[in-house]
Motif scaffolding. Structure first.
Motif, PDB file in Angstrom:
ATOM      1  N   GLY A 197       3.451  -5.939  13.432  1.00 11.36           N
ATOM      2  CA  GLY A 197       2.239  -5.128  13.428  1.00 11.36           C
ATOM      3  C   GLY A 197       1.998  -4.442  14.768  1.00 11.36           C
ATOM      4  O   GLY A 197       1.631  -3.260  14.822  1.00 11.36           O
ATOM      5  N   ALA A 234       2.119  -0.387  15.421  1.00 13.71           N
ATOM      6  CA  ALA A 234       0.945   0.300  15.968  1.00 13.71           C
ATOM      7  C   ALA A 234       1.317   1.159  17.171  1.00 13.71           C
ATOM      8  O   ALA A 234       0.773   2.257  17.357  1.00 13.71           O
ATOM      9  CB  ALA A 234      -0.116  -0.729  16.357  1.00 13.71           C
ATOM     10  N   THR A 266       7.818  -7.681  21.841  1.00 18.29           N
ATOM     11  CA  THR A 266       7.471  -6.391  21.240  1.00 18.29           C
ATOM     12  C   THR A 266       8.086  -5.193  21.943  1.00 18.29           C
ATOM     13  O   THR A 266       8.142  -4.097  21.349  1.00 18.29           O
ATOM     14  CB  THR A 266       5.932  -6.220  21.224  1.00 18.29           C
ATOM     15  OG1 THR A 266       5.440  -6.323  22.572  1.00 18.29           O
ATOM     16  CG2 THR A 266       5.289  -7.291  20.367  1.00 18.29           C
ATOM     17  N   ARG A 286       4.757 -11.573  11.655  1.00 19.16           N
ATOM     18  CA  ARG A 286       3.810 -10.549  11.204  1.00 19.16           C
ATOM     19  C   ARG A 286       3.161  -9.845  12.395  1.00 19.16           C
ATOM     20  O   ARG A 286       3.035  -8.620  12.425  1.00 19.16           O
ATOM     21  CB  ARG A 286       2.715 -11.200  10.345  1.00 19.16           C
ATOM     22  CG  ARG A 286       3.148 -11.670   8.968  1.00 19.16           C
ATOM     23  CD  ARG A 286       1.891 -11.940   8.146  1.00 19.16           C
ATOM     24  NE  ARG A 286       2.167 -12.605   6.901  1.00 19.16           N
ATOM     25  CZ  ARG A 286       1.903 -13.895   6.667  1.00 19.16           C
ATOM     26  NH1 ARG A 286       1.407 -14.641   7.627  1.00 19.16           N
ATOM     27  NH2 ARG A 286       2.154 -14.417   5.481  1.00 19.16           N
ATOM     28  N   ALA A 287       2.721 -10.666  13.384  1.00 16.23           N
ATOM     29  CA  ALA A 287       2.009 -10.091  14.530  1.00 16.23           C
ATOM     30  C   ALA A 287       2.908  -9.158  15.330  1.00 16.23           C
ATOM     31  O   ALA A 287       2.494  -8.064  15.740  1.00 16.23           O
ATOM     32  CB  ALA A 287       1.470 -11.217  15.418  1.00 16.23           C
ATOM     33  N   ARG A 342       8.094  -6.696   3.823  1.00 14.45           N
ATOM     34  CA  ARG A 342       7.489  -5.408   4.186  1.00 14.45           C
ATOM     35  C   ARG A 342       8.537  -4.568   4.906  1.00 14.45           C
ATOM     36  O   ARG A 342       8.450  -4.321   6.106  1.00 14.45           O
ATOM     37  CB  ARG A 342       6.268  -5.633   5.097  1.00 14.45           C
ATOM     38  CG  ARG A 342       5.107  -6.374   4.452  1.00 14.45           C
ATOM     39  CD  ARG A 342       4.304  -5.486   3.517  1.00 14.45           C
ATOM     40  NE  ARG A 342       3.715  -4.359   4.210  1.00 14.45           N
ATOM     41  CZ  ARG A 342       2.569  -4.415   4.878  1.00 14.45           C
ATOM     42  NH1 ARG A 342       1.888  -5.553   4.972  1.00 14.45           N
ATOM     43  NH2 ARG A 342       2.076  -3.330   5.457  1.00 14.45           N
ATOM     44  N   PRO A 377       2.580   2.620   9.833  1.00 16.84           N
ATOM     45  CA  PRO A 377       2.270   1.373   9.139  1.00 16.84           C
ATOM     46  C   PRO A 377       3.480   0.437   9.171  1.00 16.84           C
ATOM     47  O   PRO A 377       4.626   0.878   9.323  1.00 16.84           O
ATOM     48  CB  PRO A 377       1.965   1.825   7.703  1.00 16.84           C
ATOM     49  CG  PRO A 377       2.765   3.084   7.540  1.00 16.84           C
ATOM     50  CD  PRO A 377       2.755   3.747   8.898  1.00 16.84           C
ATOM     51  N   VAL A 378       3.209  -0.853   9.036  1.00 21.76           N
ATOM     52  CA  VAL A 378       4.296  -1.811   8.919  1.00 21.76           C
ATOM     53  C   VAL A 378       5.074  -1.515   7.634  1.00 21.76           C
ATOM     54  O   VAL A 378       4.489  -1.260   6.581  1.00 21.76           O
ATOM     55  CB  VAL A 378       3.749  -3.256   8.894  1.00 21.76           C
ATOM     56  CG1 VAL A 378       4.879  -4.247   8.618  1.00 21.76           C
ATOM     57  CG2 VAL A 378       3.059  -3.580  10.200  1.00 21.76           C
ATOM     58  N   SER A 412      -4.470 -12.278  11.072  1.00 24.19           N
ATOM     59  CA  SER A 412      -4.713 -11.046  11.843  1.00 24.19           C
ATOM     60  C   SER A 412      -6.076 -11.102  12.535  1.00 24.19           C
ATOM     61  O   SER A 412      -6.228 -10.680  13.689  1.00 24.19           O
ATOM     62  CB  SER A 412      -4.638  -9.825  10.924  1.00 24.19           C
ATOM     63  OG  SER A 412      -3.354  -9.726  10.343  1.00 24.19           O
TER      64      SER A 412
END
Length: 845
Positions: A69, A73, A37, A65-66, A92, A78-79, A256
């Motif tokens: 996200g 954040a 990340t 996804r994680a 997305r 927003p994603v 999630s």
């Protein structure tokens, strides 16, 4: 933008500085370092990026996804804004997206669709140690793009457990290593009781852990089925314990939720597959319980697909899983396998153990087989993929992709399933093909007695969709009970079928009933080599389109069907066993594959008569539909059939003489002694592989192998050499050598058991070499012969390559022993000056 305080943060300046001057980099960072990340966000500020995107390859959808996200954040967005993701059936991203997290198949499509990668500044390969096939392909494609079109493209390969030095050498790239954030983890092996099943061992370990340790518990299990079984077994735990499943088939909301602390503050037991091994953060975990198992793809020859099999994890994975217990404080890890069990050090690359049809089609679409892989794909698996893709008409005989092959690729699934999906002609067929694709990709939903037909599985799915299970099939099956099935499995299959209908833009609902053969009419496009016709003499046996035979189970639901297509076979030396199949309509087969129905003369070798038989046959592929005598065979077909007979029987079936065997040995020796001559390979494998070139012309007009004469075989062998090559072989490897007695003696050429040229042998009576000091040589003096020195009676006395040493050290003893036995032959005191002779002394001398 302020980044959280992850251990990777101190390394980010070095990483950015390296990528400012280098276009490739290997980053090793353990779990918890923050690489997934924090690195992509740091790359956003690099000068070389300009306005280009950062693509990050994440092997698993949960992690993709994680990661997206968490990064979004951190930016307070927003994603889908600056940070987005793309996975199968879900997108997305927007025009504002600058970091795009993608799963493996998505990356391949992006590169194939736009080889210049316009607007992409860098590709980050996260968790590369997992060594998925699509990840290896993505890196190989990216390297080719960088080498050919985009020298400015940055490639960053990141991993937690990997031989970074080896990968850095492969990439010719620098290597950086980051510390992780971890606390000490104590590891123990929790012993199973005698004959105790894994889940009961797990339950005891969980109960012990809850009593002995604080914090949440992360349990690693191989798959969704075991997670469900564990949930049911642990349901009796106190209410203040939350059981949380985590696997790739959960909805985004449930995934999630699994990655967040319990909203009611309860202690959690997270039951996870290896999706939790890396790239996702599970807060509060202090204990790991590891079953030591994972589902990994292995090629299943029964189905023709790679299937997920339960296998033992590697030591690297075990260490990484244990490390999950030390992310927030000191932790504990229990391993549910014996301490004596040894694990493989690293995970085996998927490319080495799975089938490669999809990979081969990607290579054909790319237009090059010269891509560089960290581990090269096995040639045997590639050859099998070529054969299937040609049957599917996805590539041509030169392995170039066809227009149909490109349509298959666009669907993003296995070429077999893509061919089936594209074969559907109507809305009903398209919806049904989506059902079949979902059923084939899933675990078998049936729970009752064994069934070998696809019809029962589709009936179970149709009944699941129908209120109160009122569906009863169609036609002769209408009054049969719906097979018992796992409703959870059917729900997942139904969801997958809906996704496929959306992908195909098929708004039609699956039909309520279908003709009995319609499933097979679709499946035959996925399994063209497994189309089968009932044997005329045995109703349970079938001849397959690939020429093999198969048989039905004794209790088969398919008994009596004239044509079937088998999607799963258990291969046997004689007849394969049909595990799953569907009936098909012969008229549909003729409409869809008219070119595969042929009528012509076929010539084959008959083992019993050792002669050729010619018949006029009507065939579908290699299935004989009708056959009648065809008279004298066509000479070209006869020669080809005789070549095929030799390929089956071996070269020993030809009329070899000692002279011809020696000729072949001489050519092989000279080829090894003088590689620059570029002589053809006369080894047995090479001769068998080239029968059509050298032997077939000699067999023209013949109908029996014994009609080939020794001289014709010799001419056929010599036809592979031009006149100058034959002259040179005679010079370098002569058949005979003149010895001091004036006689010519034969040289025997030898090829050893390993195919290597051994020193040639010259057998000669000792008296014929008097006066010769040194061992004779051939091949322009390069190769000394081995002398087999014989007595006057032709018996071996000595084997040597050192004639001089023999005269000096051994001859006196030989003379002493032999002189009395052969008194009429010369045994001079001085063999150096004696006259060589092949005769005995005259009488009276």
């Amino acid at each position: 933008m302020t980044l959280p305080d992850f251990p990777i943060r101190t390394l980010l300046p070095d990483l950015l500085a390296t990528l400012s001057t280098q276009t490739r980099l290997v980053l090793e960072a353990p779990p918890g370092a923050g690489k997934t990340t924090q690195v992509p966000l740091a790359l956003l500020g690099a000068d070389w990026r300009g306005d280009g995107k950062i693509l990050m390859l994440e092997p698993r959808r949960v992690a993709a996804r994680a990661a997206a996200g968490f990064m979004a954040a951190q930016l307070g967005e927003p994603v889908g804004d600056t940070i987005g993701y793309r996975i199968r059936f879900e997108n997305r991203v927007s025009v504002r997206t600058r970091v795009e997290v993608v799963t493996e198949g998505i990356l391949t499509r992006l590169i194939q669709d736009d080889p210049t990668l316009d607007g992409v500044a860098a590709i980050v390969f996260d968790e590369f140690h997992e060594r998925h096939l699509a990840g290896d392909l993505g890196l190989a494609l990216a390297l080719d793009v960088q080498a050919q079109l985009r020298p400015d493209l940055r490639l960053l390969v990141m991993s937690a457990t990997l031989d970074g030095e080896k990968l850095a050498r492969f990439l010719d790239a620098p290597r950086l290593t980051s510390a992780g954030r971890s606390y000490p983890v104590e590891i123990a092996h929790y012993a199973a009781r005698r004959d105790e099943a894994l889940l009961f061992q797990l339950k005891r370990c969980v109960e012990h852990t809850l009593a002995a340790h604080p914090g949440d518990v992360l349990v690693f299990l191989p798959g969704q089925r075991e997670i469900g079984d564990a949930e049911r077994l642990l349901a009796s735990l106190p209410n203040d314990i939350a059981l949380v499943p985590l696997h790739g088939e959960l909805s985004m909301e449930k995934q999630s939720s699994a990655l967040a602390a319990d909203p009611d503050g309860r202690r959690r037991i997270v039951l996870a597959t290896n999706v939790a091994e890396s790239s996702v953060t599970l807060p509060g975990v202090r204990v790991v319980i590891d079953a030591g198992l994972a589902r990994e793809p292995r090629f299943d020859p029964n189905s023709g697909f790679s299937r997920l099999e339960t296998v033992a994890i590697s030591q690297a994975s075990a260490d990484q899983r244990a490390g999950r217990a030390g992310r927030v404080a000191e932790g504990f890890a229990y391993r549910l396998w014996p301490q004596s069990q040894r694990l493989e050090p690293m995970r085996t690359p998927e490319i080495a153990q799975t089938e490669l049809t999809a990979l081969r089609l990607e290579l054909a679409a790319w237009g090059s087989d010269a891509l560089r892989f960290p581990d090269a794909p096995p040639s045997g698996a590639l050859a099998a993929a070529d054969e299937l893709l040609q049957r599917l008409e996805a590539i041509d005989g030169d392995r170039r992709i066809t227009a149909f092959g490109r349509r298959l690729l666009a669907l993003g699934t296995h070429p077999r399933l893509a061919a089936m999906l594209l074969a559907a002609r109507s809305d009903d067929e398209r919806a049904l093909a989506c059902d079949l694709a979902a059923l084939i990709e899933a675990r078998d939903p049936l729970t009752g007695p064994r069934r070998d037909d696809w019809q029962s599985r589709w009936h179970a799915l149709a009944a699941f969709r129908t209120p109160r299970g009122s569906h009863r099939g169609s036609g002769p099956d209408r009054d049969k009970p719906v097979p018992s099935a796992n409703t959870g499995s059917l729900a997942a299959i139904d969801q997958a079928a809906k996704q496929w209908r959306r992908r195909l833009r098929c708004e039609h609902v699956s039909p309520a009933s279908i003709p009995a053969h319609l499933l097979g009419d679709l499946l035959l496009h996925a399994f063209p080599e497994r189309i089968a016709r009932q044997h005329p003499g045995d109703a349970r046996r079938y001849q397959l389109a690939n020429g093999r035979m198969a048989r039905l189970l004794d209790d088969s639901a398919l008994y009596g069907e004239p044509w079937i297509v088998a999607s799963e076979l258990r291969f046997d030396a004689k007849d394969s066993l049909v595990l799953r199949a569907a009936p098909l309509d012969e008229a549909r087969l003729e409409r869809d594959f008219p070119a595969r129905f042929v009528e012509r003369d076929f010539v084959r070798w008959d083992v019993d008569t050792r002669a050729l038989i010619a018949r006029r046959e009507k065939r579908f592929d290699r299935i004989v539909l009708s056959s009648k005598p065809a008279g004298r065979p066509d000479p070209a077909l006869a020669a080809q059939a005789l070549c095929e007979a030799v390929a089956d029987l071996g070269l020993a079936s030809l009329p070899w003489t000692e002279g011809l065997q020696q000729f072949v040995a001489r050519v092989r020796c000279v080829r090894q002694w003088f590689p620059d001559m570029a002589l053809p390979d006369f080894g047995e494998d090479a001769l068998l592989a080239t029968l059509a070139t050298w032997l077939k012309p000699a067999l023209s007009g013949k109908t029996r192998l014994d009609a080939l004469s020794e001289s014709e075989l010799g001419d056929a062998l010599r036809s592979q050499l031009d006149w100058s090559q034959r002259q040179k072989i005679d010079q370098l490897a002569p058949t005979r050598l003149t010895v001091p007695s004036g006689m010519e003696r034969a040289i025997t050429y030898v090829i050893d058991d390993h195919g290597q040229a051994a020193p040639p042998v010259l057998a000669v009576k000792l008296q014929e070499l008097f006066g010769l000091a040194d061992t004779p040589r051939i091949a322009d003096g390069r190769v000394p012969v081995i002398l087999h020195l014989l007595s006057p009676g032709g018996k071996p006395l000595q084997v040597t390559q050192d004639l001089k040493g023999f005269w000096e050290r051994t001859y006196p003893e030989v003379k002493k022993e032999m002189k009395g036995r052969y008194p009429r032959h010369p045994w001079p005191e001085d063999p150096w000056t004696a006259t060589a002779t092949h005769r005995a002394k005259p009488r009276g001398t």
